[in-house]
Design an enzyme around this catalytic site. Structure first.
Site, mmCIF file in Angstrom:
data_model
loop_
_atom_site.group_PDB
_atom_site.id
_atom_site.type_symbol
_atom_site.label_atom_id
_atom_site.label_comp_id
_atom_site.label_asym_id
_atom_site.label_seq_id
_atom_site.Cartn_x
_atom_site.Cartn_y
_atom_site.Cartn_z
ATOM 1 N N CYS A 188 -1.105 -20.566 31.176
ATOM 2 C CA CYS A 188 -1.348 -19.799 32.404
ATOM 3 C C CYS A 188 -0.003 -19.399 32.998
ATOM 4 O O CYS A 188 0.882 -20.233 33.181
ATOM 5 C CB CYS A 188 -2.133 -20.647 33.401
ATOM 6 S SG CYS A 188 -2.330 -19.862 35.011
ATOM 7 N N CYS A 227 0.384 -21.365 36.605
ATOM 8 C CA CYS A 227 0.526 -22.818 36.782
ATOM 9 C C CYS A 227 0.968 -23.548 35.528
ATOM 10 O O CYS A 227 1.207 -24.748 35.570
ATOM 11 C CB CYS A 227 -0.778 -23.415 37.309
ATOM 12 S SG CYS A 227 -2.067 -23.579 36.050
ATOM 13 N N CYS A 287 -8.378 -19.694 34.930
ATOM 14 C CA CYS A 287 -7.670 -20.957 34.682
ATOM 15 C C CYS A 287 -8.352 -22.068 35.476
ATOM 16 O O CYS A 287 -8.584 -21.925 36.679
ATOM 17 C CB CYS A 287 -6.216 -20.814 35.114
ATOM 18 S SG CYS A 287 -5.302 -22.368 35.105
ATOM 19 N N CYS A 311 -5.654 -23.502 38.440
ATOM 20 C CA CYS A 311 -5.254 -22.727 39.624
ATOM 21 C C CYS A 311 -6.253 -21.626 39.967
ATOM 22 O O CYS A 311 -6.039 -20.894 40.924
ATOM 23 C CB CYS A 311 -3.868 -22.132 39.420
ATOM 24 S SG CYS A 311 -3.824 -20.763 38.243
ATOM 25 N N CYS A 340 -11.124 -11.798 26.063
ATOM 26 C CA CYS A 340 -10.317 -10.598 26.246
ATOM 27 C C CYS A 340 -9.445 -10.822 27.479
ATOM 28 O O CYS A 340 -9.955 -10.833 28.601
ATOM 29 C CB CYS A 340 -11.258 -9.408 26.439
ATOM 30 S SG CYS A 340 -10.411 -7.833 26.565
HETATM 31 ZN ZN LIG Z 1 -3.361 -21.625 36.095
#
Ligand SMILES: [Zn+2]
Length: 181
Positions: free
Chosen positions: A95, A98, A144, A147, A167
């Site tokens: 991510c 984060c 995610c 976060c 995607c």
């Molecule tokens: Zn994240």
């Protein structure tokens, strides 16, 4: 005006398209920006994902405008705009906000859509999937799990073994080469 808006949304939502487009298949990291800041790579120590809640100001401070638009405002990057779309290196996609590791290069495939595509997440619990009914369509949004950053959508038209196509927006991801893990 309504038709114009509808057309704009179609362009915006072109991630649905599975049209096959030939993409050069270089086997190098030539498309990866070497000047990219050293974003966090922060795997959970014991495999448990602790929810990370912070302020809009924090995200504005650590993310570029485009990253903020995608991750925090559910935006979509233009197709074929991310260098990660063509990235064939071995490694982990974390991510961008984060640092949670989300997808492995071993499950990445060429979807022809112009967005980085994977057939499964690294760990199912590292991503959240939620039905998204905006724009008169029913899609499954992928975020995610730490976060809550918007990553993209998942569609049921991917390759085996899962038949899924995650995607994703490249700007929502940070690629960490295997050698740096
Ligand atoms: Zn994240």
């Amino acid at each position: 005006m309504r038709f114009f808006l509808a057309f704009s949304f179609l362009l915006l939502l072109a991630c649905n398209s599975t049209s096959q487009t030939t993409v050069s298949s270089g086997d190098t990291a030539s498309g990866v920006d070497p000047s990219m800041p050293d974003y966090r790579y922060d795997p959970p120590t014991d495999g448990t994902v602790e929810e990370f809640d912070t302020t809009t100001d924090y995200w504005k401070e650590i993310l570029t405008n485009q990253e903020f638009n995608v991750l925090r405002q559910d935006g979509t990057e233009p197709s074929f705009s991310s260098p990660l779309n063509d990235n064939k290196q071995a490694g982990i996609y974390a991510c961008r906000a984060c640092g949670l590791p989300l997808f492995s290069s071993s499950t990445k495939f060429e979807s022809g859509t112009g967005w980085p595509s994977f057939y499964q997440p690294l760990e199912p619990k590292y991503v959240m999937e939620e039905v998204d009914r905006r724009y008169g369509m029913e899609r499954t949004e992928v975020s995610c799990a730490r976060c809550n950053g918007h990553l993209g959508h998942v569609f049921p038209d991917g390759p085996q073994p899962t038949g899924l196509r995650y995607c994703l927006n490249g700007v929502a991801l940070n690629f960490v080469p295997e050698a740096d893990l």
